[in-house]
Design an enzyme around this catalytic site. Structure first.
Site, PDB file in Angstrom:
ATOM      1  N   ARG A 179      10.307  -7.896   5.351  1.00 33.22           N
ATOM      2  CA  ARG A 179      10.486  -6.446   5.449  1.00 33.22           C
ATOM      3  C   ARG A 179      11.231  -6.360   6.961  1.00 33.22           C
ATOM      4  NH1 ARG A 179       5.684  -1.964   5.739  1.00 33.22           N
ATOM      5  NH2 ARG A 179       5.795  -2.697   7.990  1.00 33.22           N
ATOM      6  N   ARG A 221      -8.622   4.530   9.345  1.00 36.86           N
ATOM      7  CA  ARG A 221      -8.091   3.015   9.955  1.00 36.86           C
ATOM      8  C   ARG A 221      -9.625   2.565  10.659  1.00 36.86           C
ATOM      9  NH1 ARG A 221      -2.626   2.834   9.320  1.00 36.86           N
ATOM     10  NH2 ARG A 221      -1.587   1.011   9.969  1.00 36.86           N
ATOM     11  N   ARG A 237      -1.234  -5.987  14.124  1.00 38.12           N
ATOM     12  CA  ARG A 237      -1.697  -4.881  13.171  1.00 38.12           C
ATOM     13  C   ARG A 237      -2.426  -5.713  12.182  1.00 38.12           C
ATOM     14  NH1 ARG A 237       4.252  -4.248  12.379  1.00 38.12           N
ATOM     15  NH2 ARG A 237       3.864  -3.162  10.347  1.00 38.12           N
ATOM     16  N   LYS A 269       0.844  -1.141   0.061  1.00 34.22           N
ATOM     17  CA  LYS A 269       0.030   0.111  -0.024  1.00 34.22           C
ATOM     18  C   LYS A 269       0.729   1.277   0.159  1.00 34.22           C
ATOM     19  CE  LYS A 269      -1.964   0.610   3.897  1.00 34.22           C
ATOM     20  NZ  LYS A 269      -1.404   1.588   4.604  1.00 34.22           N
ATOM     21  N   ARG A 281      12.373  -2.337  11.296  1.00 32.43           N
ATOM     22  CA  ARG A 281      11.302  -1.436  11.907  1.00 32.43           C
ATOM     23  C   ARG A 281      10.900  -1.832  13.404  1.00 32.43           C
ATOM     24  NH1 ARG A 281       6.101   0.447   8.360  1.00 32.43           N
ATOM     25  NH2 ARG A 281       5.045  -0.143  10.355  1.00 32.43           N
TER      26      ARG A 281
HETATM   27  P1  ADP Z   1       1.361  -0.673   8.373  1.00 27.10           P
HETATM   28  O1  ADP Z   1       0.561  -0.359   7.447  1.00 27.10           O
HETATM   29  O2  ADP Z   1       2.609  -1.460   8.304  1.00 27.10           O
HETATM   30  O3  ADP Z   1       0.775  -0.940   9.733  1.00 27.10           O
HETATM   31  P2  ADP Z   1       1.623   2.238   8.707  1.00 27.10           P
HETATM   32  O4  ADP Z   1       3.056   2.980   8.622  1.00 27.10           O
HETATM   33  O5  ADP Z   1       0.545   2.356   7.953  1.00 27.10           O
HETATM   34  O6  ADP Z   1       2.188   0.711   8.925  1.00 27.10           O
HETATM   35  O7  ADP Z   1       1.343   2.479  10.650  1.00 27.10           O
HETATM   36  C1  ADP Z   1       1.979   2.207  11.584  1.00 27.10           C
HETATM   37  C2  ADP Z   1       1.654   2.557  12.824  1.00 27.10           C
HETATM   38  O8  ADP Z   1       1.207   3.799  12.938  1.00 27.10           O
HETATM   39  C3  ADP Z   1       0.262   1.658  13.038  1.00 27.10           C
HETATM   40  O9  ADP Z   1       0.656   0.082  13.853  1.00 27.10           O
HETATM   41  C4  ADP Z   1      -0.381   2.460  14.153  1.00 27.10           C
HETATM   42  O10 ADP Z   1       0.284   2.261  15.413  1.00 27.10           O
HETATM   43  C5  ADP Z   1       0.019   3.689  13.718  1.00 27.10           C
HETATM   44  N1  ADP Z   1      -0.953   4.378  12.797  1.00 27.10           N
HETATM   45  C6  ADP Z   1      -0.810   4.768  11.556  1.00 27.10           C
HETATM   46  N2  ADP Z   1      -2.056   5.350  10.946  1.00 27.10           N
HETATM   47  C7  ADP Z   1      -2.871   5.291  12.172  1.00 27.10           C
HETATM   48  C8  ADP Z   1      -4.244   5.680  12.333  1.00 27.10           C
HETATM   49  N3  ADP Z   1      -4.838   6.265  11.003  1.00 27.10           N
HETATM   50  N4  ADP Z   1      -4.583   5.774  13.393  1.00 27.10           N
HETATM   51  C9  ADP Z   1      -4.291   5.027  14.512  1.00 27.10           C
HETATM   52  N5  ADP Z   1      -2.950   4.731  14.442  1.00 27.10           N
HETATM   53  C10 ADP Z   1      -2.256   4.841  13.235  1.00 27.10           C
END
Ligand code: ADP
Length: 188
Positions: free
Chosen positions: A126, A90, A143, A15, A132
């Site tokens: 990854r 989300r 997640r 994504k 990470r």
């Molecule tokens: P991934 O798709 O691998 O989970 P992201 O970069 O989208 O990675 O998100 C990493 C972390 O950032 C999430 O696990 C969450 O803790 C936080 N996060 C990102 N976007 C949101 C959101 N819209 N609401 C709440 N937490 C978020």
């Protein structure tokens, strides 16, 4: 008028990569809440301090914090004429908050579909390559669990609001998937 679109897809679906390519192709800012939150953690801002441990555990940062962060970002000049949201909303609470913030309606949702076993193996690769902080086996499963229970239902939420949802097959080479997304958007 620019385009407002949202990318949906589980962790490991590609994504982020596809969102960044598409945003460049369409000339709109790529707004990734994950990137913004990681930056806040790196900068040690108040938000970053609150988000750090939550993100490491693979949990969601509280809605009000993320909604405020996105609200500020969308108010910036470059996002006035369109944007591509990646990682937000989300869950339904965030989707409703977004509906309240946007003055013009959302144009389209792109949902990347990838089989579960492929997601797990991509994520573990990854984890080994990038290190990470939230890419531990527990963090990854947490997640994915949250994605299926809270984020995936957004495609129905948007369909019910008559927003077009394009489901795109995310299995294959990166260029191939970008081609599929571009095609889906072009024929919309
Ligand atoms: P991934 O798709 O691998 O989970 P992201 O970069 O989208 O990675 O998100 C990493 C972390 O950032 C999430 O696990 C969450 O803790 C936080 N996060 C990102 N976007 C949101 C959101 N819209 N609401 C709440 N937490 C978020």
């Amino acid at each position: 008028m620019g385009l407002r679109l949202i990318f949906l897809g589980p962790q490991g679906s590609g994504k982020g990569t596809q969102a960044s390519r598409l945003a460049r192709l369409m000339g709109v800012p790529h707004i990734s809440t994950g990137d913004m939150l990681r930056q806040a953690v790196a900068d040690g801002t108040e938000l970053g301090q609150k988000a750090d441990a939550i993100m490491k555990a693979g949990d969601l940062v509280p809605d009000e914090l993320v909604v405020a962060m996105v609200g500020e970002r969308l108010a910036m000049d470059d996002a006035v004429c369109g944007d591509l949201l990646d990682g937000f909303p989300r869950n339904v609470v965030q989707a409703k908050a977004l509906d309240g913030v946007l003055t013009d309606p959302l144009d389209v949702i792109v949902q990347l579909d990838v089989p579960h076993e492929e997601l797990m193996s991509r994520m573990l690769l990854r984890a080994a390559a990038e290190g990470r902080a939230d890419d531990t086996e527990e963090g990854i499963s947490r997640r994915l669990e949250i994605y299926w229970s809270e984020t995936a239902p957004l495609s129905d939420y948007y369909r019910e609001s008559s927003v077009v949802v394009h489901v795109v097959d995310g299995f294959g080479e990166i260029d191939e998937v970008t081609g599929r997304v571009a095609l889906a958007l072009a024929v919309e």
